[in-house]
Design a protein around this motif. Structure first.
Motif, PDB file in Angstrom:
ATOM      1  N   ASP A   1       5.761  13.839  -8.555  1.00  0.00           N
ATOM      2  CA  ASP A   1       6.059  12.533  -8.405  1.00  0.00           C
ATOM      3  C   ASP A   1       4.684  11.743  -8.460  1.00  0.00           C
ATOM      4  N   GLY A   2       3.556  12.511  -8.614  1.00  0.00           N
ATOM      5  CA  GLY A   2       2.137  12.002  -8.886  1.00  0.00           C
ATOM      6  C   GLY A   2       1.397  11.875  -7.502  1.00  0.00           C
ATOM      7  N   PHE A   3       2.051  12.455  -6.541  1.00  0.00           N
ATOM      8  CA  PHE A   3       1.059  12.722  -5.318  1.00  0.00           C
ATOM      9  C   PHE A   3       0.039  13.765  -5.779  1.00  0.00           C
ATOM     10  N   ILE A   4      -1.086  13.183  -4.917  1.00  0.00           N
ATOM     11  CA  ILE A   4      -2.376  13.991  -5.576  1.00  0.00           C
ATOM     12  C   ILE A   4      -2.792  14.701  -4.003  1.00  0.00           C
ATOM     13  N   LEU A   5      -2.674  15.883  -4.049  1.00  0.00           N
ATOM     14  CA  LEU A   5      -3.148  16.884  -2.885  1.00  0.00           C
ATOM     15  C   LEU A   5      -4.484  17.817  -3.130  1.00  0.00           C
ATOM     16  N   ALA A   6      -5.316  17.382  -2.228  1.00  0.00           N
ATOM     17  CA  ALA A   6      -6.511  18.034  -2.392  1.00  0.00           C
ATOM     18  C   ALA A   6      -6.613  18.777  -1.385  1.00  0.00           C
TER      19      ALA A   6
ATOM     20  N   PHE B   1       6.461  24.611  -4.751  1.00  0.00           N
ATOM     21  CA  PHE B   1       6.331  23.142  -4.370  1.00  0.00           C
ATOM     22  C   PHE B   1       6.248  22.487  -6.036  1.00  0.00           C
ATOM     23  N   GLY B   2       5.917  23.147  -7.110  1.00  0.00           N
ATOM     24  CA  GLY B   2       5.658  22.525  -8.400  1.00  0.00           C
ATOM     25  C   GLY B   2       4.175  21.862  -8.460  1.00  0.00           C
ATOM     26  N   PHE B   3       3.502  21.880  -7.799  1.00  0.00           N
ATOM     27  CA  PHE B   3       2.078  21.261  -7.741  1.00  0.00           C
ATOM     28  C   PHE B   3       1.378  21.889  -9.283  1.00  0.00           C
ATOM     29  N   THR B   4       0.586  21.100  -9.782  1.00  0.00           N
ATOM     30  CA  THR B   4      -0.334  21.558 -10.909  1.00  0.00           C
ATOM     31  C   THR B   4      -1.484  21.284 -10.753  1.00  0.00           C
ATOM     32  N   CYS B   5      -2.612  22.147 -10.964  1.00  0.00           N
ATOM     33  CA  CYS B   5      -3.921  21.893 -10.762  1.00  0.00           C
ATOM     34  C   CYS B   5      -4.547  21.061 -11.744  1.00  0.00           C
ATOM     35  N   ALA B   6      -5.218  20.059 -11.303  1.00  0.00           N
ATOM     36  CA  ALA B   6      -5.816  18.893 -12.153  1.00  0.00           C
ATOM     37  C   ALA B   6      -7.398  19.369 -12.407  1.00  0.00           C
ATOM     38  N   GLU B   7      -7.931  19.823 -11.315  1.00  0.00           N
ATOM     39  CA  GLU B   7      -9.409  20.121 -11.220  1.00  0.00           C
ATOM     40  C   GLU B   7      -9.732  21.174 -10.159  1.00  0.00           C
TER      41      GLU B   7
ATOM     42  N   MET C   1       0.952  -1.063   0.103  1.00  0.00           N
ATOM     43  CA  MET C   1      -0.001   0.232   0.032  1.00  0.00           C
ATOM     44  C   MET C   1       0.898   1.255   0.082  1.00  0.00           C
ATOM     45  N   ILE C   2       0.367   2.318  -0.747  1.00  0.00           N
ATOM     46  CA  ILE C   2       1.312   3.389  -1.020  1.00  0.00           C
ATOM     47  C   ILE C   2       0.330   4.768  -0.683  1.00  0.00           C
ATOM     48  N   LEU C   3       0.742   5.449   0.174  1.00  0.00           N
ATOM     49  CA  LEU C   3       0.159   6.798   0.579  1.00  0.00           C
ATOM     50  C   LEU C   3       0.399   7.639  -0.315  1.00  0.00           C
ATOM     51  N   ASN C   4      -0.465   8.102  -1.125  1.00  0.00           N
ATOM     52  CA  ASN C   4      -0.344   9.036  -2.361  1.00  0.00           C
ATOM     53  C   ASN C   4      -1.468  10.148  -2.632  1.00  0.00           C
ATOM     54  N   HIS C   5      -2.152  10.300  -1.498  1.00  0.00           N
ATOM     55  CA  HIS C   5      -3.344  11.277  -1.771  1.00  0.00           C
ATOM     56  C   HIS C   5      -3.512  11.782  -0.055  1.00  0.00           C
ATOM     57  N   LEU C   6      -3.686  13.176  -0.217  1.00  0.00           N
ATOM     58  CA  LEU C   6      -4.178  13.856   1.224  1.00  0.00           C
ATOM     59  C   LEU C   6      -5.169  14.880   0.856  1.00  0.00           C
ATOM     60  N   ASN C   7      -5.958  15.028   1.645  1.00  0.00           N
ATOM     61  CA  ASN C   7      -7.044  16.232   1.618  1.00  0.00           C
ATOM     62  C   ASN C   7      -6.620  17.175   2.779  1.00  0.00           C
ATOM     63  N   LEU C   8      -6.326  18.389   2.734  1.00  0.00           N
ATOM     64  CA  LEU C   8      -6.282  19.413   3.752  1.00  0.00           C
ATOM     65  C   LEU C   8      -7.384  20.183   3.623  1.00  0.00           C
TER      66      LEU C   8
END
Length: 122
Positions: free
Chosen positions: A44-49, A24-30, A1-8
């Motif tokens: 790296d594909g990490f999803i930050l909501a 931090f170089g994030f791009t908006c997907a939605e 299992m990989i932690l790859n999503h976080l909602n703040l």
């Protein structure tokens, strides 16, 4: 299992989004609603909501809560620190080496009122 999503939960989604995109170089997907929820993708594909579903509440995190942003090198830690400082962001202590942990890092209180630790392995 990989932690790859976080909602703040944050008080101002747009402001926190801009910070993570800028430093931090994030791009908006939605974007959903009127800045009620944004989905950001890291290099790296990490999803930050980032969300604020209840506009009447100001989210509060415990004093010791923080998120770690790992960069490639101690030089990048210093560059990030200097860039934030040059942009007028209030910063605490300068980056420090922690030999016992094998890291170099600094902390910044970001829009959303939580800490981010910017760190690299040394």
């Amino acid at each position: 299992m990989i932690l790859n999503h976080l909602n703040l939960a944050v008080p101002d989604v747009a402001q926190t989004r801009a910070f993570f995109e800028t430093y931090f170089g994030f791009t908006c997907a939605e974007v959903k609603g009127n800045d009620t929820l944004v989905i950001l993708i890291g290099k790296d594909g990490f999803i930050l909501a980032l969300s604020n579903f209840s506009k009447d509440e100001i989210p509060e995190y415990p004093t010791d809560f923080h998120v770690g942003m790992v960069v490639d090198s101690p030089e990048e830690v210093m560059q990030t620190y200097q860039r934030m400082k040059d942009d007028g962001i209030v910063l605490g202590r300068e980056p420090k080496r922690y030999g016992s942990r094998g890291t170099m890092s600094f902390y910044v209180n970001v829009p959303g009122n939580f800490l981010v630790e910017v760190l690299s392995l040394i």
